[in-house]
Write a protein that holds these residues in place. Structure first.
Motif, PDB file in Angstrom:
ATOM      1  N   GLY A  63      36.431   8.915  13.340  1.00 56.03           N
ATOM      2  CA  GLY A  63      37.655   8.811  12.564  1.00 56.03           C
ATOM      3  C   GLY A  63      38.813   9.412  13.342  1.00 56.03           C
ATOM      4  O   GLY A  63      38.676  10.485  13.929  1.00 56.03           O
ATOM      5  N   ILE A  64      39.934   8.711  13.350  1.00 51.49           N
ATOM      6  CA  ILE A  64      41.139   9.178  14.030  1.00 51.49           C
ATOM      7  C   ILE A  64      42.190   9.462  12.958  1.00 51.49           C
ATOM      8  O   ILE A  64      42.409   8.639  12.069  1.00 51.49           O
ATOM      9  CB  ILE A  64      41.678   8.115  15.024  1.00 51.49           C
ATOM     10  CG1 ILE A  64      40.586   7.663  16.008  1.00 51.49           C
ATOM     11  CG2 ILE A  64      42.910   8.620  15.750  1.00 51.49           C
ATOM     12  CD1 ILE A  64      40.091   8.725  16.955  1.00 51.49           C
ATOM     13  N   THR A  65      42.833  10.641  13.033  1.00 48.19           N
ATOM     14  CA  THR A  65      43.839  10.990  12.036  1.00 48.19           C
ATOM     15  C   THR A  65      44.990   9.992  12.061  1.00 48.19           C
ATOM     16  O   THR A  65      45.308   9.413  13.101  1.00 48.19           O
ATOM     17  CB  THR A  65      44.397  12.409  12.275  1.00 48.19           C
ATOM     18  OG1 THR A  65      44.887  12.498  13.594  1.00 48.19           O
ATOM     19  CG2 THR A  65      43.330  13.465  12.072  1.00 48.19           C
ATOM     20  N   ASN A  66      45.583   9.797  10.902  1.00 51.83           N
ATOM     21  CA  ASN A  66      46.711   8.879  10.720  1.00 51.83           C
ATOM     22  C   ASN A  66      46.356   7.438  11.064  1.00 51.83           C
ATOM     23  O   ASN A  66      47.220   6.664  11.468  1.00 51.83           O
ATOM     24  CB  ASN A  66      47.938   9.323  11.532  1.00 51.83           C
ATOM     25  CG  ASN A  66      48.425  10.686  11.113  1.00 51.83           C
ATOM     26  OD1 ASN A  66      48.406  11.018   9.929  1.00 51.83           O
ATOM     27  ND2 ASN A  66      48.826  11.493  12.070  1.00 51.83           N
ATOM     28  N   SER A  67      45.092   7.091  10.924  1.00 54.32           N
ATOM     29  CA  SER A  67      44.639   5.720  11.157  1.00 54.32           C
ATOM     30  C   SER A  67      43.691   5.328  10.023  1.00 54.32           C
ATOM     31  O   SER A  67      42.772   6.073   9.708  1.00 54.32           O
ATOM     32  CB  SER A  67      43.910   5.614  12.499  1.00 54.32           C
ATOM     33  OG  SER A  67      43.394   4.317  12.672  1.00 54.32           O
ATOM     34  N   GLY A  68      43.933   4.189   9.430  1.00 56.12           N
ATOM     35  CA  GLY A  68      43.103   3.725   8.328  1.00 56.12           C
ATOM     36  C   GLY A  68      41.774   3.156   8.773  1.00 56.12           C
ATOM     37  O   GLY A  68      40.889   2.907   7.953  1.00 56.12           O
ATOM     38  N   ARG A  69      41.602   2.965  10.052  1.00 54.76           N
ATOM     39  CA  ARG A  69      40.364   2.386  10.575  1.00 54.76           C
ATOM     40  C   ARG A  69      39.603   3.427  11.370  1.00 54.76           C
ATOM     41  O   ARG A  69      40.163   4.378  11.880  1.00 54.76           O
ATOM     42  CB  ARG A  69      40.694   1.197  11.472  1.00 54.76           C
ATOM     43  CG  ARG A  69      41.442   0.098  10.731  1.00 54.76           C
ATOM     44  CD  ARG A  69      41.806  -1.023  11.632  1.00 54.76           C
ATOM     45  NE  ARG A  69      40.605  -1.740  12.007  1.00 54.76           N
ATOM     46  CZ  ARG A  69      40.554  -2.640  12.963  1.00 54.76           C
ATOM     47  NH1 ARG A  69      41.627  -2.917  13.662  1.00 54.76           N
ATOM     48  NH2 ARG A  69      39.433  -3.265  13.246  1.00 54.76           N
ATOM     49  N   GLU A  70      38.300   3.209  11.458  1.00 54.72           N
ATOM     50  CA  GLU A  70      37.481   4.088  12.282  1.00 54.72           C
ATOM     51  C   GLU A  70      36.924   3.305  13.454  1.00 54.72           C
ATOM     52  O   GLU A  70      36.835   2.083  13.403  1.00 54.72           O
ATOM     53  CB  GLU A  70      36.347   4.705  11.466  1.00 54.72           C
ATOM     54  CG  GLU A  70      35.329   3.717  10.974  1.00 54.72           C
ATOM     55  CD  GLU A  70      34.259   4.350  10.111  1.00 54.72           C
ATOM     56  OE1 GLU A  70      34.419   5.501   9.686  1.00 54.72           O
ATOM     57  OE2 GLU A  70      33.257   3.681   9.860  1.00 54.72           O
ATOM     58  N   GLY A  84      43.733  13.870  17.920  1.00 51.36           N
ATOM     59  CA  GLY A  84      43.708  13.016  16.741  1.00 51.36           C
ATOM     60  C   GLY A  84      42.340  12.842  16.123  1.00 51.36           C
ATOM     61  O   GLY A  84      42.139  12.008  15.251  1.00 51.36           O
ATOM     62  N   LEU A  85      41.375  13.635  16.552  1.00 54.11           N
ATOM     63  CA  LEU A  85      40.001  13.494  16.082  1.00 54.11           C
ATOM     64  C   LEU A  85      39.850  14.024  14.660  1.00 54.11           C
ATOM     65  O   LEU A  85      40.130  15.190  14.393  1.00 54.11           O
ATOM     66  CB  LEU A  85      39.071  14.245  17.030  1.00 54.11           C
ATOM     67  CG  LEU A  85      37.586  13.975  16.919  1.00 54.11           C
ATOM     68  CD1 LEU A  85      37.285  12.517  17.245  1.00 54.11           C
ATOM     69  CD2 LEU A  85      36.841  14.874  17.875  1.00 54.11           C
ATOM     70  N   ALA A  86      39.452  13.181  13.735  1.00 55.45           N
ATOM     71  CA  ALA A  86      39.239  13.592  12.348  1.00 55.45           C
ATOM     72  C   ALA A  86      37.768  13.944  12.114  1.00 55.45           C
ATOM     73  O   ALA A  86      37.459  14.963  11.520  1.00 55.45           O
ATOM     74  CB  ALA A  86      39.674  12.494  11.388  1.00 55.45           C
ATOM     75  N   TYR A  87      36.846  13.083  12.566  1.00 58.21           N
ATOM     76  CA  TYR A  87      35.414  13.333  12.426  1.00 58.21           C
ATOM     77  C   TYR A  87      34.634  12.476  13.394  1.00 58.21           C
ATOM     78  O   TYR A  87      35.138  11.478  13.903  1.00 58.21           O
ATOM     79  CB  TYR A  87      34.922  13.076  10.996  1.00 58.21           C
ATOM     80  CG  TYR A  87      35.034  11.625  10.568  1.00 58.21           C
ATOM     81  CD1 TYR A  87      34.004  10.723  10.817  1.00 58.21           C
ATOM     82  CD2 TYR A  87      36.173  11.157   9.939  1.00 58.21           C
ATOM     83  CE1 TYR A  87      34.108   9.392  10.448  1.00 58.21           C
ATOM     84  CE2 TYR A  87      36.286   9.839   9.559  1.00 58.21           C
ATOM     85  CZ  TYR A  87      35.255   8.966   9.814  1.00 58.21           C
ATOM     86  OH  TYR A  87      35.375   7.648   9.447  1.00 58.21           O
TER      87      TYR A  87
END
Length: 74
Positions: free
Chosen positions: A6-13, A56-59
């Protein structure tokens, strides 16, 4: 090995299959996050490389893809 990122500020993974081991992937990510690196690189089964920014790494989800069941489950 299935990898979902998951990338922050992005609706796609970002999702792909990799032949790298779980421990190898975990070490690459941990090393990048612990150091001053701004990115890390992973490769998929088809030879493509992915450059992922650490800022930008969310998970990151690492695991085997579960086989799909066929037929009725009851």
């Amino acid at each position: 090995m299935e990898i979902r990122i998951g990338i922050t500020n992005s609706g796609r993974e970002l999702s792909f299959e990799s032949s790298q081991s779980t421990s190898e992937i975990e070490k690459l990510i941990a090393d990048a996050l612990d150091s001053t690196k701004s990115y890390f690189t992973l490769s998929d089964d088809k030879g493509k490389s992915y450059i992922i920014p650490t800022a930008g790494l969310a998970y990151v989800e690492i695991g085997n893809e579960e086989a799909r069941r066929i037929g009725f489950v009851g």
